[in-house]
Design an enzyme around this catalytic site. Structure first.
Site, PDB file in Angstrom:
ATOM      1  N   ARG A  70       0.818  -1.219   0.000  1.00  0.00           N
ATOM      2  CA  ARG A  70       0.000   0.000   0.000  1.00  0.00           C
ATOM      3  C   ARG A  70       0.853   1.271   0.000  1.00  0.00           C
ATOM      4  O   ARG A  70       0.524   2.250  -0.652  1.00  0.00           O
ATOM      5  CB  ARG A  70      -0.917   0.031   1.213  1.00  0.00           C
ATOM      6  N   MET A  95     -12.536   3.009  -2.573  1.00  0.00           N
ATOM      7  CA  MET A  95     -12.728   1.787  -1.790  1.00  0.00           C
ATOM      8  C   MET A  95     -11.416   1.096  -1.441  1.00  0.00           C
ATOM      9  O   MET A  95     -11.353  -0.126  -1.398  1.00  0.00           O
ATOM     10  CB  MET A  95     -13.626   0.813  -2.569  1.00  0.00           C
ATOM     11  N   LEU A  98      -6.132   3.866   2.710  1.00  0.00           N
ATOM     12  CA  LEU A  98      -4.991   4.766   2.473  1.00  0.00           C
ATOM     13  C   LEU A  98      -4.093   4.786   3.701  1.00  0.00           C
ATOM     14  O   LEU A  98      -4.576   4.799   4.840  1.00  0.00           O
ATOM     15  CB  LEU A  98      -5.494   6.186   2.200  1.00  0.00           C
ATOM     16  N   ASN A 112     -13.555  12.214   3.667  1.00  0.00           N
ATOM     17  CA  ASN A 112     -14.134  10.942   3.234  1.00  0.00           C
ATOM     18  C   ASN A 112     -15.637  10.957   3.468  1.00  0.00           C
ATOM     19  O   ASN A 112     -16.132  11.634   4.374  1.00  0.00           O
ATOM     20  CB  ASN A 112     -13.491   9.793   4.035  1.00  0.00           C
ATOM     21  N   HIS A 114     -19.005   8.548   4.231  1.00  0.00           N
ATOM     22  CA  HIS A 114     -19.369   7.219   4.744  1.00  0.00           C
ATOM     23  C   HIS A 114     -20.886   7.126   4.951  1.00  0.00           C
ATOM     24  O   HIS A 114     -21.491   8.052   5.509  1.00  0.00           O
ATOM     25  CB  HIS A 114     -18.641   6.937   6.066  1.00  0.00           C
TER      26      HIS A 114
HETATM   27  C1  GRF Z   1     -21.078   5.831  -1.342  1.00  0.00           C
HETATM   28  O1  GRF Z   1     -22.283   5.373  -0.812  1.00  0.00           O
HETATM   29  C2  GRF Z   1     -20.109   5.976  -0.228  1.00  0.00           C
HETATM   30  O2  GRF Z   1     -20.752   6.260   0.980  1.00  0.00           O
HETATM   31  C3  GRF Z   1     -19.487   4.607  -0.178  1.00  0.00           C
HETATM   32  O3  GRF Z   1     -19.393   4.213  -1.522  1.00  0.00           O
HETATM   33  C4  GRF Z   1     -20.458   4.783  -2.257  1.00  0.00           C
HETATM   34  C5  GRF Z   1     -19.908   5.376  -3.509  1.00  0.00           C
HETATM   35  O4  GRF Z   1     -20.877   5.642  -4.443  1.00  0.00           O
HETATM   36  N1  GRF Z   1     -18.244   4.669   0.531  1.00  0.00           N
HETATM   37  P1  GRF Z   1     -20.520   6.434  -5.785  1.00  0.00           P
HETATM   38  O5  GRF Z   1     -19.313   5.764  -6.436  1.00  0.00           O
HETATM   39  O6  GRF Z   1     -20.262   7.853  -5.445  1.00  0.00           O
HETATM   40  O7  GRF Z   1     -21.740   6.264  -6.647  1.00  0.00           O
END
Ligand code: GRF
Length: 213
Positions: A70, A95, A98, A112, A114
Site C-alpha cells: 500500500r 474503496m 490509504l 471521506n 461514509h
Molecule cells: C457511497 O455510498 C459511499 O458512501 C461509499 O461508496 C459509495 C460510492 O458511491 N463509501 P458512488 O461511487 O459515489 O456512486
C-alpha cells in the site's frame, strides 16, 4: 472592487459508479470559478466514474494497487495528486485503504464520505449492518480522513430514517440522496473557509458561521 476569491482546487478519488462525483460536477464544479474539480483519480480502470469525469472535461488518472505494498501505491498516488495542486481531496466512493504515505502529505485536506452516522457501522457494510441492527436512524457522515478507517472527526452529518420493510436497495437509495447533497455542502464549506479543525483538540471541528457560497 473586491479581489475575486481564489479557486478551491479539488481532486476526487473514486473506485466505482461515481454518483457522488457526479453530484459535485453538477452542483459545485465551475472551471475557473470558486470550486473546480481539477483531477479525478480512480483505484480501478474502466469504471463509470471515469466516464463521468471525461464527459465533464476533467482529467483522469488510474492508480491501482496492482499487487504492490500500500505504501508504494500511496507514494505514487500522492505524487499524482500533488501535481494537481489540490486545496482539498475528496474520497467519494474510494474503496481502498490509504496509509500515512498518502494522508500525511495532505494534512487536514482529505475528506471521506461514509454511509452511516459514525461512529456507528464503520467499514464496508454500513447499510446492511444498520438494517441488521434494526436502528431507526442511520445516516451520512463526511469526515476528515485518517489512517483509522472511517475514524477521523466528522465535518457534517445527517440522519436518514430507516423505514419498516426497507431492504438494502431502498435504504441505499435514501442514503444516496442525502450523500449527493452533503458532499457538495462540505466542499462549499471548505471553499468558504468555514471548516476549522481545532489545532489542540483534533477531534473538534468548528463550522465557522458565515455565508455559504
Ligand atoms: C457511497 O455510498 C459511499 O458512501 C461509499 O461508496 C459509495 C460510492 O458511491 N463509501 P458512488 O461511487 O459515489 O456512486
Amino acid at each position: 472592487m473586491a479581489e475575486p476569491a481564489a479557486t478551491l482546487r479539488v481532486v476526487v478519488l473514486v473506485s466505482g459508479s461515481g454518483s457522488n462525483l457526479q453530484s459535485l460536477i453538477d452542483s459545485v464544479h465551475r472551471p475557473g470559478g470558486d470550486i473546480e474539480v481539477v483531477l479525478v483519480v480512480s483505484s480501478r480502470g474502466g469504471v463509470p466514474a471515469l466516464g463521468r469525469a471525461e464527459s465533464a472535461g476533467i482529467p483522469t488518472r488510474v492508480v491501482a494497487l496492482d499487487g504492490r505494498e500500500r505504501e508504494a501505491r500511496d507514494r505514487e498516488l500522492a505524487a499524482v495528486v500533488e501535481e494537481a495542486r489540490p486545496g482539498l481531496v475528496v474520497l467519494a466512493g474510494w474503496m481502498s485503504i490509504l496509509t500515512g504515505a498518502f494522508l500525511d502529505r495532505f494534512p487536514d485536506r482529505v475528506i471521506n464520505l461514509h454511509p452511516s452516522l459514525l461512529p456507528a457501522f464503520p467499514g464496508l457494510h454500513a447499510i446492511e449492518q444498520a438494517l441488521a441492527w434494526g436502528v431507526r436512524y442511520t445516516g451520512v457522515t463526511v469526515h476528515f480522513a485518517e489512517e483509522v478507517v472511517d475514524g477521523g472527526p466528522p465535518i457534517v452529518q445527517e440522519p436518514v430514517p430507516v423505514m419498516y420493510g426497507d431492504d438494502a436497495d431502498a435504504l441505499t437509495a435514501r442514503i444516496r440522496e442525502v450523500e449527493h447533497r452533503l458532499v457538495p455542502e462540505a466542499v462549499r464549506l471548505f471553499a468558504a473557509g468555514r471548516v476549522r479543525r481545532d489545532p489542540v483538540d483534533r477531534r473538534r471541528v468548528e463550522i465557522v458561521p458565515g455565508v455559504e457560497r
